[in-house]
Design a protein around this motif. Structure first.
Motif, mmCIF file in Angstrom:
data_model
loop_
_atom_site.group_PDB
_atom_site.id
_atom_site.type_symbol
_atom_site.label_atom_id
_atom_site.label_comp_id
_atom_site.label_asym_id
_atom_site.label_seq_id
_atom_site.Cartn_x
_atom_site.Cartn_y
_atom_site.Cartn_z
ATOM 1 N N ARG A 282 20.432 41.625 2.323
ATOM 2 C CA ARG A 282 20.953 40.418 1.679
ATOM 3 C C ARG A 282 19.862 39.363 1.809
ATOM 4 N N VAL A 283 19.546 38.750 0.670
ATOM 5 C CA VAL A 283 18.481 37.750 0.614
ATOM 6 C C VAL A 283 19.119 36.397 0.327
ATOM 7 N N VAL B 105 17.422 32.352 -4.816
ATOM 8 C CA VAL B 105 17.143 33.713 -5.276
ATOM 9 C C VAL B 105 17.967 34.133 -6.491
ATOM 10 N N TYR C 151 15.079 37.441 -9.500
ATOM 11 C CA TYR C 151 14.993 38.178 -8.235
ATOM 12 C C TYR C 151 15.527 39.607 -8.359
ATOM 13 N N SER D 52 23.544 34.384 -2.722
ATOM 14 C CA SER D 52 22.577 35.350 -2.201
ATOM 15 C C SER D 52 22.442 36.527 -3.164
ATOM 16 N N ARG E 105 10.849 46.028 2.061
ATOM 17 C CA ARG E 105 11.280 44.875 2.866
ATOM 18 C C ARG E 105 10.257 43.747 2.779
ATOM 19 N N LEU F 109 10.531 42.158 -0.655
ATOM 20 C CA LEU F 109 11.748 41.343 -0.778
ATOM 21 C C LEU F 109 11.585 40.007 -0.059
ATOM 22 N N ALA F 110 10.942 40.026 1.097
ATOM 23 C CA ALA F 110 10.752 38.800 1.873
ATOM 24 C C ALA F 110 9.888 37.792 1.133
ATOM 25 N N GLY G 110 9.421 37.884 -2.470
ATOM 26 C CA GLY G 110 10.139 37.569 -3.702
ATOM 27 C C GLY G 110 9.223 37.271 -4.864
ATOM 28 N N VAL H 265 12.652 32.458 -0.738
ATOM 29 C CA VAL H 265 13.439 33.253 0.199
ATOM 30 C C VAL H 265 13.562 32.493 1.508
ATOM 31 N N LEU I 185 16.084 36.988 5.084
ATOM 32 C CA LEU I 185 16.342 38.353 4.640
ATOM 33 C C LEU I 185 17.070 39.084 5.752
ATOM 34 N N TRP J 102 18.697 42.586 7.029
ATOM 35 C CA TRP J 102 18.308 43.976 6.778
ATOM 36 C C TRP J 102 18.914 44.832 7.868
#
Length: 90
Positions: A6-7, A11, A16, A40, A56, A59-60, A62, A68, A71, A73
């Motif tokens: 979940r970010v 976003v 995203y 989110s 990961r 995603l961090a 973006g 962001v 994050l 995880w």
């Protein structure tokens, strides 16, 4: 290996989900991503540990217009299959 993410931050409305799907597909990961009501972006991904680590990191960071903030995880122990290729849920 399978994870949930979940970010949080700015976003939604910045591409995203498309970014996450493109990055996951490039890493040959199975899974999905969707916007959540709280602002989110959440999803699940499955694949080799090294590919998930790279996902990961991406995603961090973006896409260019995202900001962001956090994050989340975590590993999942689920036996059902995930969509492959990675999908965007609406």
């Amino acid at each position: 290996m399978r994870i949930a993410f979940r970010v949080h931050g700015a976003v939604q409305g910045v591409g995203y989900r498309r970014f996450a799907a493109r990055e996951a597909q490039a890493l040959d990961l199975a899974g999905w991503v969707r916007n959540e009501a709280d602002g989110s972006v959440a999803g699940e991904a499955e694949g080799p540990e090294a590919a998930l680590a790279a996902f990961r990191a991406r995603l961090a960071q973006g896409p260019a217009f995202a900001a962001v903030g956090r994050l989340d995880w975590g590993a999942l122990d689920v036996r059902s299959s995930l969509p492959h290729p990675f999908e965007i849920y609406r």
